[in-house]
Design a protein around this motif. Sequence first.
Motif, PDB file in Angstrom:
ATOM      1  N   ALA A   1     -30.655  16.470   8.229  1.00 55.86           N
ATOM      2  CA  ALA A   1     -31.337  16.222   6.956  1.00 55.86           C
ATOM      3  C   ALA A   1     -31.777  17.507   6.264  1.00 55.86           C
ATOM      4  N   LEU A   2     -32.413  18.406   7.010  1.00 55.15           N
ATOM      5  CA  LEU A   2     -32.916  19.624   6.380  1.00 55.15           C
ATOM      6  C   LEU A   2     -31.770  20.529   5.935  1.00 55.15           C
ATOM      7  N   LEU A   3     -30.676  20.526   6.671  1.00 56.30           N
ATOM      8  CA  LEU A   3     -29.518  21.322   6.263  1.00 56.30           C
ATOM      9  C   LEU A   3     -28.943  20.781   4.958  1.00 56.30           C
ATOM     10  N   ALA A   4     -28.896  19.461   4.829  1.00 58.67           N
ATOM     11  CA  ALA A   4     -28.426  18.859   3.582  1.00 58.67           C
ATOM     12  C   ALA A   4     -29.336  19.244   2.420  1.00 58.67           C
ATOM     13  N   LEU A   5     -30.646  19.225   2.673  1.00 58.39           N
ATOM     14  CA  LEU A   5     -31.599  19.619   1.637  1.00 58.39           C
ATOM     15  C   LEU A   5     -31.416  21.086   1.259  1.00 58.39           C
ATOM     16  N   THR A   6     -31.114  21.914   2.241  1.00 60.22           N
ATOM     17  CA  THR A   6     -30.884  23.339   1.982  1.00 60.22           C
ATOM     18  C   THR A   6     -29.680  23.540   1.075  1.00 60.22           C
ATOM     19  N   VAL A   7     -28.613  22.811   1.349  1.00 57.63           N
ATOM     20  CA  VAL A   7     -27.406  22.914   0.518  1.00 57.63           C
ATOM     21  C   VAL A   7     -27.719  22.505  -0.920  1.00 57.63           C
ATOM     22  N   VAL A   8     -28.461  21.412  -1.074  1.00 52.79           N
ATOM     23  CA  VAL A   8     -28.843  20.959  -2.416  1.00 52.79           C
ATOM     24  C   VAL A   8     -29.713  22.008  -3.105  1.00 52.79           C
ATOM     25  N   ALA A   9     -30.632  22.614  -2.361  1.00 56.81           N
ATOM     26  CA  ALA A   9     -31.507  23.642  -2.933  1.00 56.81           C
ATOM     27  C   ALA A   9     -30.701  24.855  -3.389  1.00 56.81           C
ATOM     28  N   ILE A  10     -29.708  25.240  -2.603  1.00 60.93           N
ATOM     29  CA  ILE A  10     -28.864  26.381  -2.980  1.00 60.93           C
ATOM     30  C   ILE A  10     -28.079  26.068  -4.251  1.00 60.93           C
ATOM     31  N   VAL A  11     -27.486  24.872  -4.295  1.00 58.81           N
ATOM     32  CA  VAL A  11     -26.729  24.469  -5.484  1.00 58.81           C
ATOM     33  C   VAL A  11     -27.647  24.412  -6.705  1.00 58.81           C
ATOM     34  N   THR A  12     -28.855  23.883  -6.517  1.00 54.71           N
ATOM     35  CA  THR A  12     -29.820  23.810  -7.621  1.00 54.71           C
ATOM     36  C   THR A  12     -30.154  25.199  -8.142  1.00 54.71           C
TER      37      THR A  12
END
Length: 215
Positions: free
Chosen positions: A164-175
């Motif tokens: 879950a946190l890795l997925a959130l990290t990817v979204v944060a990077i894209v954002t």
Amino acid sequence: MSTLEAKAGMNDTTGRSTPRPAWSLWSGIGIATGGALLLIATLLEIPLLDDPNSGVLGLFAVTFLASTIIHAAAMVPLTGGATGDAGAVGRSLLGRFALLGFGGLFLTSQIVYFVVVYAMPAVDDYSGVLSLTTGLGLAQLVLLLVGSLVIVRAGVATGSARWALLALTVVAIVTGVVGNATDSTEVATSAHLVSTVTQIVVGIVFIAYTPRHHR
């Protein structure tokens, strides 16, 4: 006890869930609550982009700063602090440093953003502040990535909670990439809204997480 009864007892324990760990409950509550408040703050900020003195400034300040503090605080139970267990990073000192460091930098960068944009008089040159916030943003993303990879490697969390946190990290990077690359306020705001919704989802995943033991 007969042999069949003994086998039945063994099978009954297979896959049996254990109590929800404190780290997943409290970090999940923090991440979901922080995400919900940041979602509200992001929507409130839309009129502020045109008029920084809009009547919603006070409510924006409360929701934005509250979400910042709660998000940063959520990193403490995630690393096992104040929960009595090892946290999602296991015994990894690197994981603890990365997530706690992320929380500290996130808190700092968000406060700097709010103070510069909404609390200080306007200035002609924001280049110095922009360099500072960009540096803080990059550093916190690196720390979040390291922390999320440690969680995956540690294997303390299982199932969707492990990723879950890795997925959130990817979204944060894209954002972050989208926000810096676009000149469109609508696109940048949409990217941030997606990020906040992802935070809520990740928080719910942690709250609902129940480890299972298999024989």
